[in-house]
Design a protein around this motif. Structure first.
Motif, PDB file in Angstrom:
ATOM      1  N   ILE A 588       0.725  -1.154  -0.089  1.00 53.67           N
ATOM      2  CA  ILE A 588      -0.133   0.297  -0.073  1.00 53.67           C
ATOM      3  C   ILE A 588       0.882   1.201  -0.009  1.00 53.67           C
ATOM      4  N   ALA A 589       0.525   2.018  -0.821  1.00 53.63           N
ATOM      5  CA  ALA A 589       1.324   3.343  -0.907  1.00 53.63           C
ATOM      6  C   ALA A 589       1.203   4.149   0.351  1.00 53.63           C
ATOM      7  N   VAL A 630      -2.375  -2.280  10.531  1.00 55.11           N
ATOM      8  CA  VAL A 630      -1.703  -2.621   9.016  1.00 55.11           C
ATOM      9  C   VAL A 630      -0.320  -2.224   8.973  1.00 55.11           C
ATOM     10  N   GLU A 631       0.306  -3.216   8.415  1.00 52.38           N
ATOM     11  CA  GLU A 631       1.853  -2.918   8.217  1.00 52.38           C
ATOM     12  C   GLU A 631       2.021  -3.276   6.478  1.00 52.38           C
ATOM     13  N   SER A 632       2.583  -2.514   5.902  1.00 50.16           N
ATOM     14  CA  SER A 632       2.845  -2.692   4.431  1.00 50.16           C
ATOM     15  C   SER A 632       4.158  -2.244   3.995  1.00 50.16           C
ATOM     16  N   ASP A 633       4.803  -3.028   3.079  1.00 46.64           N
ATOM     17  CA  ASP A 633       6.020  -2.914   2.538  1.00 46.64           C
ATOM     18  C   ASP A 633       5.958  -2.768   0.896  1.00 46.64           C
ATOM     19  N   VAL A 634       5.864  -1.607   0.530  1.00 46.62           N
ATOM     20  CA  VAL A 634       5.716  -1.471  -0.853  1.00 46.62           C
ATOM     21  C   VAL A 634       6.625  -1.991  -1.708  1.00 46.62           C
ATOM     22  N   GLY A 635       6.028  -2.908  -2.570  1.00 46.22           N
ATOM     23  CA  GLY A 635       6.674  -3.920  -3.603  1.00 46.22           C
ATOM     24  C   GLY A 635       6.954  -5.220  -2.799  1.00 46.22           C
ATOM     25  N   HIS A 636       6.510  -5.392  -1.681  1.00 47.19           N
ATOM     26  CA  HIS A 636       6.682  -6.945  -1.074  1.00 47.19           C
ATOM     27  C   HIS A 636       5.547  -7.711  -0.203  1.00 47.19           C
ATOM     28  N   GLY A 637       4.517  -6.483  -0.060  1.00 51.49           N
ATOM     29  CA  GLY A 637       3.272  -6.912   0.539  1.00 51.49           C
ATOM     30  C   GLY A 637       2.657  -6.492   1.712  1.00 51.49           C
TER      31      GLY A 637
END
Length: 794
Positions: A588-589, A630-637
């Motif tokens: 998620i951006a 929510v935890e998000s790493d752009v490009g990884h999930g």
């Protein structure tokens, strides 16, 4: 005892009348009666017992029956212990024993005693043994005292051996009579080896010379203390603190002195270090004082020292620059005279708190400038020695700018809220227009004449399906707004998650590898299981779309002791169950993270989702007492973690109720329908009438209570809306419970903040929109329950 013997009836004993006693017996009796020692005589084969006055106390309670009795009868408890000694004496051998232990029961209870005695054979004229004499002394008290003394000496020795102090006693000849275990560390000799040695055997001539004057003073009766350098045997330096304490004998003379030696090397070194540190500290204090004075003079912040009563003691030159006041203007005056009237009480309260020892990292108030205007000052304070030390910074301009910034931020947030509301209403209007288009088209087609039955059924089915979609959309909106009426129940989360996992593969497709991890230990929550399933499905679908149908999806359940900080909310401690859904999508951006839970916000293309899925998830979580992280790493999930409060295992539950069949015509069930909306009320009564129900329609709670007051027995159930003018359906239900406790109440609502917040209060609830079949089922359920209760005589 002589008088008692003369008065005793000896004819009843084996010795017979005293006139016939043999000479040896008369001599032996006279011997014991004349002796000042405790004595007894045992005569003949019967061991007839004679004793003197000194022996009487030893007998205790045995005294009245002892004279003339047999020795074994007098001392039966000790007989087996002394029998070998008696036999030895009767064999002609005299013997002596000191502190012989004997167990006796002189006072009715066995006790350990000690005795010193001698047994001597008594010979007659023919040199034959005819008895024996015993001189006896009880030594019990002395033995116990000696043992106690020995125990105390051992205890004292144990204590002295554990002390890190060299302890000894030296007599007048300077010979060691006692030494503790510390001598092994100082002299490498055991205490046993030291005792008996002279001081000269342990110390060299230099050591003797250093102590000679102290020895003489101690033997003269004067306590002595001295410090000597006493190196270790390996040459390391050591300083000894030595004390000599004279000991006086019973006649008052000094028979020696005690020695106490303590190794004070570390203490002396610490004292030297302390003196050096004090010297360094004094130099640093002097340097800091110079620095503080320079800071006092040069600081652009105002500095102040004042009493707790507000009287100013000192100010720095910055006061003139910041507030226009000179040192001459302020010193000796009251600080409170400069405070803004609105801040005066707050400042006085702060000064009182400072008097109690409180410091302030920040204390804001307004001070009057010499030109008459007020300036905002932020203080840091610390009380010290009856005064307040404070440093203040003028933040008037910063405060004004911060206020303007807050106003701008409030305006921006309001604009964002309006944008969100516009997006929400636009999305709702768009979706409902689509639904209404289907319904309108279907109803128009149903009006056509000569419509075939197949088409009529298709149009009716389309209307029914569209209504279901509209109800689902409304439920999502209510979930986001946290206004849905949940049906919480305690259920095992792992079992529910496993069931959902079985169907996830169907939702995600074959190109997504799904891994469901559920621990073996059961975890129970109190929530709406249907809404939980919906939330999981929504997050799974969201993850599927983020991976474009290909990747890895992990669904894991764990126990958690808290909810981590979520945005501006602090962490929440407690017992929770965490369900994490992790995908390998594009993430998620950062710019979108704060908006993902907004209604109708979506990054998907047109026609690929309403944007209400995550809104339902966050609404359900919050309303159930949990949250979503929510935890998000752009490009990884991305990982979505749903937290729900964990509850205790409720134990084995009863078998689920079987869903009742709808009622059929002719059953005669009477329903009081309470509905303020005319269209809904007319539909409900007509529908129920077609199913064989008798109905009475009340437009509000007051009318319903009036109908019940007329004749409550005619009604089998009350079916009431929740949201009504005046008394709402929940209050009406409580009143019916109070007045007619066994009359069932069924509530219906499509929206109620009261139900969303507090639940159904134990009433059955039918969600709007509802079908005729759903209404019939729930009415049959409660009506059947009432009839069963009446049949049981409840």
């Amino acid at each position: 005892m002589a008088a008692l013997m003369r008065a005793h009836d000896w004819e009843r004993t084996s010795v017979g009348s005293p006139e016939a006693w043999p000479a040896a017996l008369r001599v032996a009796v006279n011997l014991i009666l004349a002796s000042p020692e405790s004595m007894f005589l045992a005569w003949g084969t019967d061991l007839t017992f004679f004793f003197n006055d000194a022996y009487r106390p030893i007998l205790g309670p045995r005294l009245p029956r002892a004279l003339g009795s047999s020795l074994p009868d007098v001392w039966p408890d000790a007989w087996e212990q002394v029998r070998p000694i008696v036999e030895l004496a009767l064999a002609g051998t005299a013997s002596r024993y000191d502190d012989l232990p004997l167990t006796t029961a002189r006072h009715g209870v066995d006790e350990q005693t000690w005795w010193s005695f001698s047994y001597s054979p008594v010979l007659d004229e023919d040199e034959e043994v005819c008895g024996f004499l015993c001189v006896v002394t009880e030594t019990t008290q002395r033995v116990l005292s000696e043992r106690a003394l020995q125990a105390r000496e051992k205890e004292l020795l144990l204590i002295t051996d554990t002390l890190p102090v060299l302890i000894a006693f030296i007599d007048r000849d300077l010979v060691y009579r006692f030494a503790n275990r510390a001598y092994e560390d100082w002299f490498f000799r055991s205490p046993e080896e030291v005792v008996g040695l002279s001081v000269r055997d342990l110390l060299d001539e230099a050591g003797i010379a250093a102590r000679r004057a102290a020895f003489e003073a101690a033997l003269a009766g004067e306590p002595v203390r001295l410090e000597l350098d006493w190196p270790h045997r390996d040459g390391r330096p050591r300083i000894a603190d030595i004390r000599y304490l004279p000991r006086q004998a019973d006649d008052g003379t000094v028979d020696g002195f005690y020695v106490f030696v303590l190794d004070v090397t570390d203490r002396k070194q610490a004292e030297r270090n302390l003196r050096e540190m004090n010297d360094i500290l004094e130099r640093r204090v002097a340097e800091r004082t110079r620095d503080r004075n320079a800071l006092w003079q040069l600081s652009s912040d105002i500095m102040l020292r004042c009493g707790f009563d507000g009287v100013i003691i000192a100010v720095n030159p910055a006061w003139n620059e910041v507030l226009g006041w000179s040192e001459e203007d302020l010193v000796g005056s009251s600080l409170f005279e400069l405070i803004h009237p609105d801040d005066l009480a707050h400042t006085v309260e702060g000064a009182s708190a400072s008097a109690d020892g409180q410091s302030f990292a920040r204390f804001d108030n307004r001070y009057r400038h010499k030109n008459g205007e007020y300036r905002w000052i932020s203080w840091s304070t610390r009380p010290d020695e009856g005064a307040i030390n404070a440093v203040g910074r003028d933040f008037t301009d910063e405060r004004a700018k911060a206020g303007a910034l807050r106003a701008a931020e409030d305006a921006l947030r309001q604009a964002q809220k309006m944008e969100a509301i516009g997006q929400l209403t636009g999305g709702v209007a768009h979706d409902f227009n689509n639904l209404l288009t289907v319904i309108k088209s279907s109803t128009d087609l149903l009006k056509r004449p000569d419509l075939q039955e197949e088409r009529r059924l298709r149009y009716v089915g389309a209307i029914s399906d569209t209504v279901d979609r509209a109800a689902k959309l409304t439920g999502q909106l209510l979930a986001f707004a946290r206004r849905q009426a949940l049906k919480p129940e305690v259920f095992e989360l792992g079992r529910s998650l496993t069931s959902i996992g079985d169907m996830v593969g169907t939702l995600t497709g074959s190109r997504i590898d799904v891994d469901v991890r559920v621990p073996a230990a059961a975890c129970f929550v109190d929530a709406d299981p249907s809404q939980f399933d919906t939330a999981i499905v929504n997050m799974v679908i969201n993850a599927r779309d983020a991976m474009n149908g290909q990747g890895r999806l992990v669904i894991a359940m764990t126990e958690a002791s808290d909810i981590p900080a979520v945005q501006a909310h602090p962490p929440v401690s407690g017992a929770f169950v965490a369900v994490s859904i992790t995908d390998t999508g594009g993430g998620i951006a950062v710019a979108d993270m704060d908006r993902i839970f907004e209604p109708f916000f979506t990054t998907k293309g047109v026609g690929h989702g309403t944007g209400l899925g995550l809104s339902q998830v966050i609404g359900f979580a919050k309303q159930s007492g949990g949250d979503v992280h929510v935890e998000s790493d752009v490009g990884h999930g991305t990982t979505f973690t749903l937290y729900l409060p964990r509850v205790a295992d409720p134990g084995a539950s009863d078998a689920p109720d079987v869903e009742p069949e709808p009622l059929v015509d002719g059953h005669g069930t009477c329903v009081l329908v309470v509905e303020d909306n005319v269209d809904v009320g007319r539909f409900a009564t007509q529908a129920l009438a077609e199913l064989g129900y008798a109905t009475v329609w009340a437009a509000n709670a007051d009318e319903a209570l009036a109908e019940l007051a007329t004749d409550a027995e005619r009604f089998d159930v009350v079916f009431s809306d929740v949201v009504m003018p005046g008394m709402d359906g929940i209050d009406l239900g409580h009143e019916i419970r109070r007045l007619y406790h066994d009359l069932p109440v069924v509530l219906t609502s499509g929206y109620s903040h009261v139900l969303a917040k507090n639940g159904t209060y134990g009433f059955e609830l039918l969600h709007k929109p509802y079908s005729v079949e759903q209404l019939s089922r729930i009415l049959r359920k409660v009506a059947t329950w009432r009839r069963r209760k009446s049949a049981l005589g409840a």
